[in-house]
Scaffold this active site. Structure first.
Site, short mmCIF file in Angstrom:
data_model
loop_
_atom_site.label_atom_id
_atom_site.label_comp_id
_atom_site.label_asym_id
_atom_site.label_seq_id
_atom_site.Cartn_x
_atom_site.Cartn_y
_atom_site.Cartn_z
N GLU A 1 2.53 -14.44 -1.23
CA GLU A 1 3.40 -13.66 -0.35
C GLU A 1 3.04 -13.87 1.11
OE1 GLU A 1 4.59 -9.73 -1.61
OE2 GLU A 1 3.92 -8.93 0.33
N TYR B 1 10.17 -8.25 4.26
CA TYR B 1 11.34 -7.78 5.01
C TYR B 1 10.89 -6.55 5.76
CZ TYR B 1 16.47 -6.70 5.19
OH TYR B 1 17.78 -6.46 5.55
N ASP C 1 10.29 0.58 4.01
CA ASP C 1 9.72 1.63 4.87
C ASP C 1 10.66 1.95 6.01
OD1 ASP C 1 7.33 1.68 3.39
OD2 ASP C 1 6.60 -0.07 4.50
N HIS D 1 2.49 5.55 -6.30
CA HIS D 1 3.03 5.42 -4.95
C HIS D 1 2.51 6.56 -4.08
CE1 HIS D 1 5.94 5.35 -1.64
NE2 HIS D 1 6.27 4.13 -2.01
N LYS E 1 14.01 1.88 -12.10
CA LYS E 1 14.24 0.55 -11.54
C LYS E 1 14.44 -0.48 -12.66
CE LYS E 1 10.52 0.84 -8.79
NZ LYS E 1 9.53 0.55 -7.71
#
Length: 280
Positions: free
Chosen positions: A11, A43, A103, A144, A160
């Protein structure tokens, strides 16, 4: 090390300057030698790097020949904006996405788009594009940071998956048991998609502590104390970090994980050393 070598992926984040973009191309070219399954490109908060993400994806793909996958988040973007971006990705021949809530930009507490959660984004992508994209979503072995509790976070993950996710990449962790427990609980809920561990090399304690505090990833006390003891001894921190992360990956590979996804922070050396240790 082992014949059971899982696929790997790396990544990156979009560079802010032309010089940074050139350095990233060099880093990606070096890591391409490890024959990863794909690269992914983040992103920014609220879609703040939308154009740079697209440029980075196309640029790295052309330079390295490695399939390069954009992250896509829904916070701050309208359905119309997302629809246009999906169409653009389809036209470019991109067939894989990392779909995230994303975010909010700092200082914009009330800022939000038309979609509020990652499961809504996954559903939207499926409605708009059918099965064109392989969809990766996030998973959080240590929960999370904004989840009410572990059980609620597991149910959010299941939403999800039910919305159409094909695979998941976890937040990084240093405790293998946290990953195994999360994976087993997910399996007990009927979740069958691959859950790929996210791996963070350790090269800088201050930065790692800041990231970990923000994203809810726990640095075990014994690791934290040893890193603190090294102070400004960069070489010792890197050697210790390499050993810790290599052993973590060895344990995960021995358990048959479906892949390893490395958070490179746009740097090749630490990741290359770990991959070399693992014979990946």
């Amino acid at each position: 090390m082992t014949t059971n070598t899982p696929p790997i992926s790396f990544e990156f984040f979009p560079a802010k300057t032309p010089e940074g973009a050139k350095k990233l191309e060099i880093t990606a070219s070096q890591l391409a030698e490890n024959k990863p399954e794909f690269f992914s490109v983040t992103y920014g908060a609220g879609g703040s790097t939308r154009d740079r993400t697209l440029e980075t994806v196309t640029g790295l793909s052309q330079v390295t020949g490695v399939s390069t996958v954009p992250h896509l988040s829904c916070v701050g973007d309208t359905r119309q904006e997302l629809r246009a971006l999906l169409k653009q990705y389809q036209q470019l021949g991109i067939n894989r996405l990392v779909a995230l809530r994303g975010d909010r930009p700092s200082g914009m507490g009330g800022f939000h788009g038309e979609l509020h959660y990652a499961n809504e984004l996954v559903s939207f992508i499926r409605e708009e594009t059918g099965d064109h994209f392989t969809l990766e979503v996030a998973a959080y072995p240590e929960s999370h940071p904004q989840a009410q509790n572990f059980e609620q976070d597991l149910l959010n993950f299941k939403r999800k998956v039910n919305a159409g996710a094909n695979s998941a990449i976890t937040q990084y962790f240093f405790n293998a048991e946290a990953y195994f427990y999360f994976r087993d609980r997910a399996t007990a809920l009927g979740i069958e998609i691959p859950i790929v561990p996210g791996i963070m090399p350790i090269t800088n304690y201050t930065r790692l502590a800041r990231f970990s505090d923000a994203c809810g990833a726990e640095i075990p006390r014994w690791i934290r104390k040893q890193l603190e003891a090294y102070g400004d001894d960069v070489q010792s921190i890197r050697q210790f970090g390499e050993e810790v992360v290599t052993k973590l990956c060895e344990r995960l590979i021995a358990d048959g994980v479906p892949g390893l996804h490395f958070y490179t922070l746009n740097q090749a050396p630490a990741v290359q050393r770990i991959c070399r240790n693992l014979e990946l």
